[in-house]
Design a protein around this motif. Structure first.
Motif, PDB file in Angstrom:
ATOM      1  N   ARG A 106       0.826  -1.193   0.137  1.00  0.00           N
ATOM      2  CA  ARG A 106       0.067   0.002  -0.061  1.00  0.00           C
ATOM      3  C   ARG A 106       0.711   1.113   0.011  1.00  0.00           C
ATOM      4  O   ARG A 106       0.477   2.197  -0.756  1.00  0.00           O
ATOM      5  CB  ARG A 106      -0.802   0.147   1.228  1.00  0.00           C
ATOM      6  CG  ARG A 106      -1.721   1.318   1.508  1.00  0.00           C
ATOM      7  CD  ARG A 106      -2.499   1.219   2.864  1.00  0.00           C
ATOM      8  NE  ARG A 106      -1.376   1.394   3.887  1.00  0.00           N
ATOM      9  CZ  ARG A 106      -1.404   1.059   5.070  1.00  0.00           C
ATOM     10  NH1 ARG A 106      -2.606   0.210   5.253  1.00  0.00           N
ATOM     11  NH2 ARG A 106      -0.564   1.385   5.873  1.00  0.00           N
ATOM     12  N   ASP A 107       1.791   1.242   0.786  1.00  0.00           N
ATOM     13  CA  ASP A 107       2.730   2.297   1.025  1.00  0.00           C
ATOM     14  C   ASP A 107       3.960   2.712  -0.031  1.00  0.00           C
ATOM     15  O   ASP A 107       4.747   3.714   0.386  1.00  0.00           O
ATOM     16  CB  ASP A 107       3.123   2.458   2.672  1.00  0.00           C
ATOM     17  CG  ASP A 107       1.773   2.412   3.338  1.00  0.00           C
ATOM     18  OD1 ASP A 107       0.921   2.952   3.182  1.00  0.00           O
ATOM     19  OD2 ASP A 107       1.798   1.803   4.402  1.00  0.00           O
ATOM     20  N   THR A 108       4.175   1.782  -0.796  1.00  0.00           N
ATOM     21  CA  THR A 108       5.297   1.758  -1.587  1.00  0.00           C
ATOM     22  C   THR A 108       4.984   1.375  -2.955  1.00  0.00           C
ATOM     23  O   THR A 108       3.840   0.751  -2.992  1.00  0.00           O
ATOM     24  CB  THR A 108       6.814   1.108  -1.036  1.00  0.00           C
ATOM     25  OG1 THR A 108       6.492  -0.237  -1.347  1.00  0.00           O
ATOM     26  CG2 THR A 108       6.730   1.168   0.240  1.00  0.00           C
ATOM     27  N   LYS A 109       6.002   1.471  -3.885  1.00  0.00           N
ATOM     28  CA  LYS A 109       5.692   0.927  -5.188  1.00  0.00           C
ATOM     29  C   LYS A 109       6.527  -0.165  -5.403  1.00  0.00           C
ATOM     30  O   LYS A 109       6.711  -0.471  -6.698  1.00  0.00           O
ATOM     31  CB  LYS A 109       6.127   2.327  -6.200  1.00  0.00           C
ATOM     32  CG  LYS A 109       4.828   3.268  -6.119  1.00  0.00           C
ATOM     33  CD  LYS A 109       5.557   4.475  -7.168  1.00  0.00           C
ATOM     34  CE  LYS A 109       4.396   5.319  -7.442  1.00  0.00           C
ATOM     35  NZ  LYS A 109       4.049   6.200  -6.355  1.00  0.00           N
ATOM     36  N   VAL A 110       7.447  -0.625  -4.553  1.00  0.00           N
ATOM     37  CA  VAL A 110       8.306  -1.790  -4.785  1.00  0.00           C
ATOM     38  C   VAL A 110       7.478  -3.231  -5.021  1.00  0.00           C
ATOM     39  O   VAL A 110       6.525  -3.562  -4.469  1.00  0.00           O
ATOM     40  CB  VAL A 110       9.097  -1.793  -3.327  1.00  0.00           C
ATOM     41  CG1 VAL A 110       9.995  -3.243  -3.419  1.00  0.00           C
ATOM     42  CG2 VAL A 110       9.578  -0.610  -3.020  1.00  0.00           C
ATOM     43  N   ARG A 111       7.782  -3.781  -6.153  1.00  0.00           N
ATOM     44  CA  ARG A 111       7.220  -4.838  -6.591  1.00  0.00           C
ATOM     45  C   ARG A 111       8.212  -5.950  -6.891  1.00  0.00           C
ATOM     46  O   ARG A 111       7.657  -7.078  -7.084  1.00  0.00           O
ATOM     47  CB  ARG A 111       6.279  -4.601  -7.786  1.00  0.00           C
ATOM     48  CG  ARG A 111       5.055  -3.770  -7.480  1.00  0.00           C
ATOM     49  CD  ARG A 111       4.075  -4.246  -6.549  1.00  0.00           C
ATOM     50  NE  ARG A 111       3.007  -3.389  -6.046  1.00  0.00           N
ATOM     51  CZ  ARG A 111       2.976  -2.656  -4.959  1.00  0.00           C
ATOM     52  NH1 ARG A 111       4.175  -2.636  -4.395  1.00  0.00           N
ATOM     53  NH2 ARG A 111       2.046  -1.894  -4.641  1.00  0.00           N
ATOM     54  N   LYS A 112       9.515  -5.610  -6.876  1.00  0.00           N
ATOM     55  CA  LYS A 112      10.539  -6.625  -7.475  1.00  0.00           C
ATOM     56  C   LYS A 112      11.688  -6.651  -6.597  1.00  0.00           C
ATOM     57  O   LYS A 112      12.162  -5.466  -6.220  1.00  0.00           O
ATOM     58  CB  LYS A 112      10.695  -6.838  -9.033  1.00  0.00           C
ATOM     59  CG  LYS A 112      11.165  -5.694  -9.754  1.00  0.00           C
ATOM     60  CD  LYS A 112      11.321  -5.937 -11.226  1.00  0.00           C
ATOM     61  CE  LYS A 112      11.519  -4.830 -11.889  1.00  0.00           C
ATOM     62  NZ  LYS A 112      10.458  -4.011 -12.102  1.00  0.00           N
ATOM     63  N   ALA A 113      12.575  -7.611  -6.490  1.00  0.00           N
ATOM     64  CA  ALA A 113      13.703  -7.432  -5.819  1.00  0.00           C
ATOM     65  C   ALA A 113      14.854  -8.538  -6.643  1.00  0.00           C
ATOM     66  O   ALA A 113      14.288  -9.620  -7.005  1.00  0.00           O
ATOM     67  CB  ALA A 113      13.791  -7.733  -4.291  1.00  0.00           C
ATOM     68  N   LEU A 114      16.032  -8.189  -6.447  1.00  0.00           N
ATOM     69  CA  LEU A 114      17.222  -9.162  -6.803  1.00  0.00           C
ATOM     70  C   LEU A 114      17.900  -9.409  -5.602  1.00  0.00           C
ATOM     71  O   LEU A 114      18.569  -8.628  -4.849  1.00  0.00           O
ATOM     72  CB  LEU A 114      18.222  -8.270  -7.905  1.00  0.00           C
ATOM     73  CG  LEU A 114      19.423  -9.023  -8.175  1.00  0.00           C
ATOM     74  CD1 LEU A 114      19.132 -10.289  -9.124  1.00  0.00           C
ATOM     75  CD2 LEU A 114      20.284  -8.255  -9.266  1.00  0.00           C
ATOM     76  N   CYS A 115      17.843 -10.700  -5.173  1.00  0.00           N
ATOM     77  CA  CYS A 115      18.401 -11.276  -3.931  1.00  0.00           C
ATOM     78  C   CYS A 115      19.638 -12.218  -4.152  1.00  0.00           C
ATOM     79  O   CYS A 115      19.406 -12.928  -5.228  1.00  0.00           O
ATOM     80  CB  CYS A 115      17.399 -11.927  -3.251  1.00  0.00           C
ATOM     81  SG  CYS A 115      16.107 -10.730  -2.633  1.00  0.00           S
ATOM     82  N   GLY A 116      20.758 -12.143  -3.516  1.00  0.00           N
ATOM     83  CA  GLY A 116      21.807 -13.063  -3.633  1.00  0.00           C
ATOM     84  C   GLY A 116      22.641 -12.853  -2.562  1.00  0.00           C
ATOM     85  O   GLY A 116      22.628 -12.122  -1.690  1.00  0.00           O
ATOM     86  N   GLY A 117      23.873 -13.538  -2.491  1.00  0.00           N
ATOM     87  CA  GLY A 117      24.750 -13.461  -1.483  1.00  0.00           C
ATOM     88  C   GLY A 117      24.896 -14.528  -0.388  1.00  0.00           C
ATOM     89  O   GLY A 117      25.788 -14.694   0.460  1.00  0.00           O
TER      90      GLY A 117
END
Length: 433
Positions: free
Chosen positions: A202-213
Motif C-alpha cells: 500500500r505504502d510503496t511502489k516496490v514490486r520486485k527484488a534481486l536477491c543473492g549473497g
C-alpha cells in the motif's frame, strides 16, 4: 518478452556451444602465454593450448581451487600490470588472507553486460527506480549491481547496507520499484515495516527484488511475496568470476549462465561430468577474463545445470539452486566464512585453548553466528570485567578477520566437546522453510 541482446540470448544451442568452445580455446591460449601459474598447470600434465580440441582434452587440465588464490596472495595470479587495471575488489579468504580480484575495463564491461542481460530477463528496465542495499566497497555486490542498473537505464539509489529506518523512508518517499540486497535483509525490512505499521504493497511502489549473497529457499521466496508483494529473483556469482553474474529470468527456473562469458561444468566426486540436470560440484571457467586466469575453478558449490531451452526463449544453460557445499565454507549474511579463519583467531589469543564450536541460527531469516571458545585453566580471571575484556578482544579480532560481527562465548576449561576423530566444528540450525 524483452531481451537485452536477443540475437545472442536466443542463439541455437549448437551454435552457442561452438562459439563457447572457440572462446575457450582462445582464453587457454592467451592465459598459457601470460600466466606462469596456468602454464605450469598445463605443463604438469603434458598439455599445450593446441591440444585442447575437445572437452575430453580440456578436462585433463587440473582444477583450480581457493587455495590457489590464497597461495598466490595478493596478486600473484594477475597477468596484467596495475596500469591496465581499473579496479580491485577484495573478499574473505580461507585463513584470514582475503581473495584479491583485479579487473580490466573489459572485465568490468563484461560483468555489467552479464547483469544487464539478467535484469532485463525479469523485466527490469528504464522505468525502474532501484534501491541498491548491497554493500559498497571491497565486496563486489554493491558496485556490480549499481553499474548494471545504470546500464539498463534504471534510476539507482545507492543506499548501501544498513540504516534500515532510512531505507524504509526512501522506499516510501521516492518512487522505488526495485530493491537489491540479501534475502535476509529483505525480511528484516519487512519486519521493521510491520513494527511501524507500514504496508509495503500500500505504502510503496516496490514490486520486485534481486536477491543473492546467501542461501535461501523457494518457501522463503514465497513467504517474502506473501508478506510484501515483492517478487524476488535469485542471482549467483563470486568475486573470482567478476562478482554476482548469473540471474533468474521471469520464469524463475534456474539462473542463466551466459555461455559467451563462462563455461560451467558439473562434476561428481571423482571429477567426472554428470548428466544434464544432475547434481554435482560447480566448476567455472571464465571465457573472456583479462586480469587473471579462472580456468576449471572449483568454487565448492553443489548444483546442477541444464541446456534445455527456457520458456523465456533464452537458449543459454541454466544453473539450478545451490543445494550445499563440497567443502567446509559457510555463508553468513552474504559473507564467506571458513572455520579455519576462526581457528586462526583463537590461535592468536594466549588465554584460549584450541577448542571451539560455531552455531548458526537465523531467527526471522537474519543469520546469527555464535562462537563458543574455551579459556585455559591458568588464565581464569578473578573479575568479571576481565572476562568481558577478553571476550571483546576476541569479538573485535573476529570482526577484523571475518568482516562479520559474531557472538563470542568464553567457556570454562574442559567443557567443550572433544572428538575422537575429525572434529565437527559447525552446527547449522538455520532453516529456510
Amino acid at each position: 518478452m524483452t531481451f537485452w541482446n536477443e540475437e545472442l540470448e536466443t542463439m541455437p544451442a549448437d551454435k552457442l556451444k561452438e562459439m563457447q568452445f572457440r572462446l575457450l580455446q582462445n582464453e587457454i591460449k592467451t592465459m598459457y602465454g601470460k600466466s606462469a601459474f596456468f602454464r605450469k598447470r598445463m605443463d604438469s600434465v603434458g598439455l599445450k593450448p593446441e591440444d585442447i580440441t575437445d572437452m575430453e582434452q580440456f578436462r585433463k587440465i587440473p582444477c583450480m581451487k581457493k587455495t590457489d588464490l590464497r597461495d598466490n596472495y595478493p596478486d600473484g595470479l594477475f597477468v596484467v600490470p596495475y596500469d591496465d587495471l581499473v579496479r580491485v575488489h577484495v573478499s574473505s579468504g580461507t585463513t584470514g588472507k582475503p581473495t584479491v580480484a583485479g579487473y580490466t575495463q573489459k572485465d568490468i564491461d563484461n560483468w555489467t553486460e552479464s547483469l544487464a542481460r539478467g535484469m532485463t530477463s525479469f523485466g527490469a528496465g528504464k522505468k525502474d527506480v532501484m534501491q541498491n542495499m548491497h554493500g559498497y566497497g571491497l565486496f563486489t555486490g554493491g558496485l556490480g549491481v549499481h553499474y548494471a542498473g545504470e546500464r539498463i537505464g534504471a534510476t539507482v539509489i545507492p543506499t548501501g547496507v544498513g540504516n534500515t529506518d532510512r531505507q524504509i523512508q526512501l522506499m516510501q518517499d521516492l518512487p522505488v520499484t526495485f530493491l537489491a540486497g540479501t534475502p535476509s535483509y529483505m525480511f528484516h525490512i519487512a519486519d521493521v515495516c510491520d513494527q511501524k505499521g507500514i504496508d509495503i504493497r500500500r505504502d510503496t511502489k516496490v514490486r520486485k527484488a534481486l536477491c543473492g549473497g546467501e542461501p535461501w529457499s523457494e518457501s522463503m521466496r514465497k513467504k517474502l511475496y506473501d508478506r510484501t508483494g515483492i517478487k524476488a529473483y535469485s542471482c549467483y556469482g563470486a568475486s573470482e568470476f567478476y562478482g554476482p553474474m548469473f540471474l533468474e529470468c521471469s520464469e524463475q527456473a534456474g539462473m542463466h549462465v551466459w555461455a559467451d562469458l563462462a563455461l560451467v561444468e558439473i562434476l561428481d566426486k571423482d571429477g567426472n561430468p554428470v548428466p544434464d540436470g544432475e547434481q554435482g560440484e560447480v566448476v567455472v571457467t571464465m571465457l573472456q577474463k583479462e586480469a587473471f586466469p579462472l580456468i576449471r575453478y572449483k568454487i565448492g558449490d553443489i548444483s546442477s545445470i541444464t541446456w534445455e531451452k527456457c520458456k523465456c526463449g533464452r537458449t543459454h544453460p541454466r544453473l539450478g539452486r545451490i543445494t550445499g557445499r563440497a567443502d567446509d565454507m559457510i555463508v553468513v549474511r552474504g559473507i564467506n566464512v571458513f572455520p579455519s579463519q576462526v581457528e586462526s583467531v583463537i590461535g592468536e589469543m594466549p588465554f584460549l585453548a584450541p577448542f571451539y564450536h560455531i552455531t548458526l541460527t537465523n531467527p526471522n531469516y537474519m543469520d546469527k553466528m555464535v562462537v563458543d571458545v574455551e579459556i585455559l585453566p591458568e588464565c581464569l580471571p578473578d573479575m568479571t570485567d576481565q572476562l568481558d575484556r577478553m571476550t571483546q578482544q576476541v569479538v573485535d579480532r573476529m570482526k577484523e578477520i571475518l568482516n562479520l560481527k559474531v557472538v563470542v562465548k568464553i567457556n570454562l576449561p574442559n567443557t567443550l566437546e572433544r572428538c575422537d576423530g575429525k572434529s565437527k566444528h559447525v552446527t547449522d540450525n538455520r532453516s529456510w522453510d
